[in-house]
Scaffold this motif. Structure first.
Motif, PDB file in Angstrom:
ATOM      1  N   TYR A 174       0.834  -1.206   0.000  1.00 54.63           N
ATOM      2  CA  TYR A 174       0.000   0.000   0.000  1.00 54.63           C
ATOM      3  C   TYR A 174       0.870   1.258   0.000  1.00 54.63           C
ATOM      4  CZ  TYR A 174      -4.500  -2.304   0.786  1.00 54.63           C
ATOM      5  OH  TYR A 174      -5.642  -3.048   0.637  1.00 54.63           O
ATOM      6  N   SER A 175       1.932   1.227   0.787  1.00 54.69           N
ATOM      7  CA  SER A 175       2.816   2.378   0.860  1.00 54.69           C
ATOM      8  C   SER A 175       3.488   2.652  -0.485  1.00 54.69           C
ATOM      9  CB  SER A 175       3.875   2.157   1.947  1.00 54.69           C
ATOM     10  OG  SER A 175       4.783   3.228   1.999  1.00 54.69           O
ATOM     11  N   TYR A 178       0.923   4.084  -2.921  1.00 52.36           N
ATOM     12  CA  TYR A 178       0.622   5.482  -2.619  1.00 52.36           C
ATOM     13  C   TYR A 178       1.724   6.404  -3.146  1.00 52.36           C
ATOM     14  CZ  TYR A 178       0.099   9.749   0.147  1.00 52.36           C
ATOM     15  OH  TYR A 178      -0.015  11.053   0.534  1.00 52.36           O
ATOM     16  N   SER A 179       2.976   6.025  -2.934  1.00 54.68           N
ATOM     17  CA  SER A 179       4.094   6.868  -3.368  1.00 54.68           C
ATOM     18  C   SER A 179       4.202   6.951  -4.888  1.00 54.68           C
ATOM     19  CB  SER A 179       5.401   6.341  -2.780  1.00 54.68           C
ATOM     20  OG  SER A 179       5.363   6.325  -1.363  1.00 54.68           O
ATOM     21  N   PHE A 181       1.644   6.522  -7.108  1.00 58.48           N
ATOM     22  CA  PHE A 181       0.340   6.639  -7.757  1.00 58.48           C
ATOM     23  C   PHE A 181       0.373   7.579  -8.969  1.00 58.48           C
ATOM     24  CE2 PHE A 181      -3.847   8.740  -8.155  1.00 58.48           C
ATOM     25  CZ  PHE A 181      -4.615   7.623  -8.452  1.00 58.48           C
ATOM     26  N   ILE A 229      -9.741   6.746  -5.215  1.00 60.03           N
ATOM     27  CA  ILE A 229      -8.695   7.443  -4.460  1.00 60.03           C
ATOM     28  C   ILE A 229      -9.085   7.600  -2.997  1.00 60.03           C
ATOM     29  CG2 ILE A 229      -7.438   9.624  -4.246  1.00 60.03           C
ATOM     30  CD1 ILE A 229      -7.681   9.908  -7.293  1.00 60.03           C
ATOM     31  N   PHE A 232      -9.083   4.170  -1.249  1.00 64.36           N
ATOM     32  CA  PHE A 232      -7.708   3.707  -1.036  1.00 64.36           C
ATOM     33  C   PHE A 232      -7.078   4.409   0.165  1.00 64.36           C
ATOM     34  CE2 PHE A 232      -3.199   4.673  -1.690  1.00 64.36           C
ATOM     35  CZ  PHE A 232      -2.676   3.389  -1.640  1.00 64.36           C
ATOM     36  N   LEU A 233      -7.209   5.720   0.239  1.00 64.22           N
ATOM     37  CA  LEU A 233      -6.625   6.452   1.356  1.00 64.22           C
ATOM     38  C   LEU A 233      -7.264   6.063   2.682  1.00 64.22           C
ATOM     39  CD1 LEU A 233      -6.131  10.063  -0.063  1.00 64.22           C
ATOM     40  CD2 LEU A 233      -4.369   8.436   0.600  1.00 64.22           C
ATOM     41  N   TYR A 236      -5.921   2.603   3.575  1.00 65.18           N
ATOM     42  CA  TYR A 236      -4.487   2.722   3.851  1.00 65.18           C
ATOM     43  C   TYR A 236      -4.244   3.311   5.242  1.00 65.18           C
ATOM     44  CZ  TYR A 236       0.350   4.363   3.201  1.00 65.18           C
ATOM     45  OH  TYR A 236       1.690   4.606   3.339  1.00 65.18           O
ATOM     46  N   GLN A 237      -4.955   4.351   5.590  1.00 65.87           N
ATOM     47  CA  GLN A 237      -4.720   5.006   6.866  1.00 65.87           C
ATOM     48  C   GLN A 237      -5.349   4.254   8.037  1.00 65.87           C
ATOM     49  OE1 GLN A 237      -5.084   9.182   7.192  1.00 65.87           O
ATOM     50  NE2 GLN A 237      -4.325   9.634   5.143  1.00 65.87           N
ATOM     51  N   GLN A 287      -7.012  15.136   1.989  1.00 64.86           N
ATOM     52  CA  GLN A 287      -5.845  14.506   1.380  1.00 64.86           C
ATOM     53  C   GLN A 287      -6.205  13.852   0.047  1.00 64.86           C
ATOM     54  OE1 GLN A 287      -3.953  11.636   3.899  1.00 64.86           O
ATOM     55  NE2 GLN A 287      -2.292  11.203   2.465  1.00 64.86           N
ATOM     56  N   MET A 291      -4.565  14.532  -3.625  1.00 65.19           N
ATOM     57  CA  MET A 291      -4.039  13.416  -4.402  1.00 65.19           C
ATOM     58  C   MET A 291      -4.732  13.322  -5.759  1.00 65.19           C
ATOM     59  SD  MET A 291      -3.748   9.446  -3.142  1.00 65.19           S
ATOM     60  CE  MET A 291      -3.060   8.157  -4.180  1.00 65.19           C
TER      61      MET A 291
END
Length: 505
Positions: A174-175, A178-179, A181, A229, A232-233, A236-237, A287, A291
């Motif tokens: 996931y990290s 995200y980086s 994307f 999006i 996903f966030l 992820y969080q 956020q 994004m």
């Protein structure tokens, strides 16, 4: 006639001699026999003997990639009073329902005598990862996009596959996603729409077949979606809080008490998130807007609410933010909390009852734990439950006069200090506490072993050979007597030749 008779006699003697030229013992069948001897007749038999000697054990399973193979692991306390989790066998499953898994576990032990929005987001994410990582040319394109626009990433891979078993590695996926994307979207635009071709060489920007363009366009449409999006966030969080506890629980020596305290902390975090969901989701929403703006996506109108909708939540909302908060964030967080309660609630109850046996807690004047319920629960397993009160007094007096730093702080430490002859009931309860499973991490490690052995190039390997190889590979540090292996092999598969170990002089 005499010469002919002599010739017939010599020919008869020759025919009776063992034929050595074909005895190479390299055939697949013989290899399977030798692997079976070492894997099951020696290694598995030793583990089964230790499990039988422990008397108290638990079993766990985990399936491996798209093949319904179940590595079966057992957790027990061995004769040296160490907590052990060992791979026992690998068996196939016709289906992965609870009843089939339970039946498979029972059969093996008997044989040995012993939410939709989030799912769609994960499917799209995994499809994107596979699209790039399974093609050297597409992965090279993504790498060039990343290195041109983000030099700070260094040697870090832009994408890694989603691990099916270990959340710590899944969180890394996931990290990475995200980086990378923004770069993923740009690479998909190159393939699907032919954009940005002037920025890189023709080797990676041209020559794409129609089916890859169509697939890239489909992935691009899915990723350039505000709902994707935001979902996903959120996932992820929210799930980021599981990373630390997952790493801690991967230790096989972690006992039930340590797990109880760890899980309780994370549960409190999620309960706090649920109470402050509106403020926390506002931050996630902001956020997500930032994004989305990086890939030219604007917050769209909320999905249409229909009276007979079956594939999407239907809670009414006035704004896009309210819609996703009510229909995605809150249900997902409630699901996480519910899973924690259902998975760890029995664990927490049992642990709280067994806490009173740990000397560091037992001698703490500020904490009193009643173990009467746990004694009643396990009275059939105790040698003399009617004497538990007397043993408890003896166990308490043993530690009251000792300094606090010498008192065991966990069940794993306490059981090593408990004499089974003096306090048999206390010893049995501590053994139960140590045997209770904390996680399925050790079984998941067996699934990782299975992945290394059962590759796509060897997918036709038989179940018996695979199970034996997995036992040998997993327990590589276990000493194997080769002479014993040769003797077992010769008895199971008798030959006319006298067998001996060629590895030992």
């Amino acid at each position: 006639m005499k010469l002919l008779a002599n010739h017939d006699e010599k020919l008869k003697q020759h025919m009776e001699r063992p034929k050595l030229r074909n005895a190479t013992y390299l055939s697949p069948q013989t290899q399977n026999h030798r692997i079976d001897v070492i894997g099951k007749r020696i290694i598995q038999a030793q583990i089964v003997d230790e499990v039988k000697n422990a008397q108290i054990y638990t079993a766990d399973e985990v399936t491996s990639h798209n093949v319904e193979l179940m590595p079966l692991c057992v957790r027990f306390v061995d004769k040296d009073i160490n907590i052990r989790e060992e791979l026992l066998e690998i068996c196939s499953l016709p289906r992965i329902t609870g009843s089939h898994i339970a039946t498979a576990i029972k059969d093996v032990l008997s044989h040995l005598n012993i939410e939709i929005v989030v799912r769609n987001m994960i499917d799209k994410m995994k499809s994107t990862i596979i699209f790039f990582t399974y093609s050297p040319k597409r992965e090279q394109l993504l790498m060039e996009v990343v290195h041109k626009d983000a030099h700070s990433m260094g040697q870090r891979k832009p994408l890694i596959d989603i691990c099916r078993t270990r959340w710590a590695e899944r969180h890394d996926a996931y990290s990475h996603f995200y980086s990378a994307f923004v770069f993923i979207v740009k690479a998909l635009e190159v393939i699907a729409l032919g954009l940005h071709t002037e920025e890189w060489s023709q080797d990676v920007t041209t020559g794409w077949q129609g089916k890859y363009k169509a697939e890239a366009y489909s992935l691009l449409s899915g990723l350039q979606n505000f709902g994707f999006i935001l979902t996903f966030l959120t996932v992820y969080q929210v799930l980021s809080h599981l990373t630390g506890i997952t790493v801690k629980l991967q230790k096989t020596s972690v006992d039930i008490v340590e797990a109880f305290s760890m899980v309780d902390e994370v549960k409190n975090i999620y309960k706090e998130l649920r109470e402050t969901i509106e403020d926390d989701f506002n931050q996630i929403y902001k956020q997500a807007i930032r994004m989305a703006a990086q890939v030219d996506v604007q917050p769209t109108s909320q999905p249409r609410v229909a009276g007979r909708q079956t594939h999407r939540e239907n809670v009414p909302a006035e704004t896009v933010k309210d819609y996703y908060r009510r229909n995605m964030a809150i249900p997902f967080l409630d699901h996480v909390i519910l899973e924690f309660e259902s998975r760890f609630s029995p664990l927490s109850v049992t642990a709280s009852r067994l806490l009173g046996l740990i000397p560091s807690i037992q001698c703490n004047s500020g904490m009193t734990v009643d173990i009467s319920e746990v004694v009643q629960l396990y009275q059939d397993d105790l040698p003399s439950p009617e004497l538990i009160d007397q043993e408890l007094k003896c166990w308490t007096l043993k530690w009251q006069n000792k300094p606090s730093e010498q008192r065991p702080t966990s069940c794993a430490e306490a059981i090593k200090q408990c004499d089974a002859l003096i306090c048999p009931n206390i010893f049995k309860l501590l053994k139960i506490a140590c045997t209770l499973p904390v996680t399925s991490c050790e079984c998941e490690r067996s699934a990782s072993t299975l992945r290394r052995l059962n590759t796509f190039m060897r997918s036709s390997m038989g179940e018996d050979r695979l199970s034996s190889l997995a036992l040998i590979h997993t327990h590589y540090d276990m000493a194997v007597n080769l002479d014993e292996a040769v003797n077992i092999f010769s008895k199971l598969h008798p030959r006319r030749l006298e067998l001996t170990s060629v590895l030992n002089p």
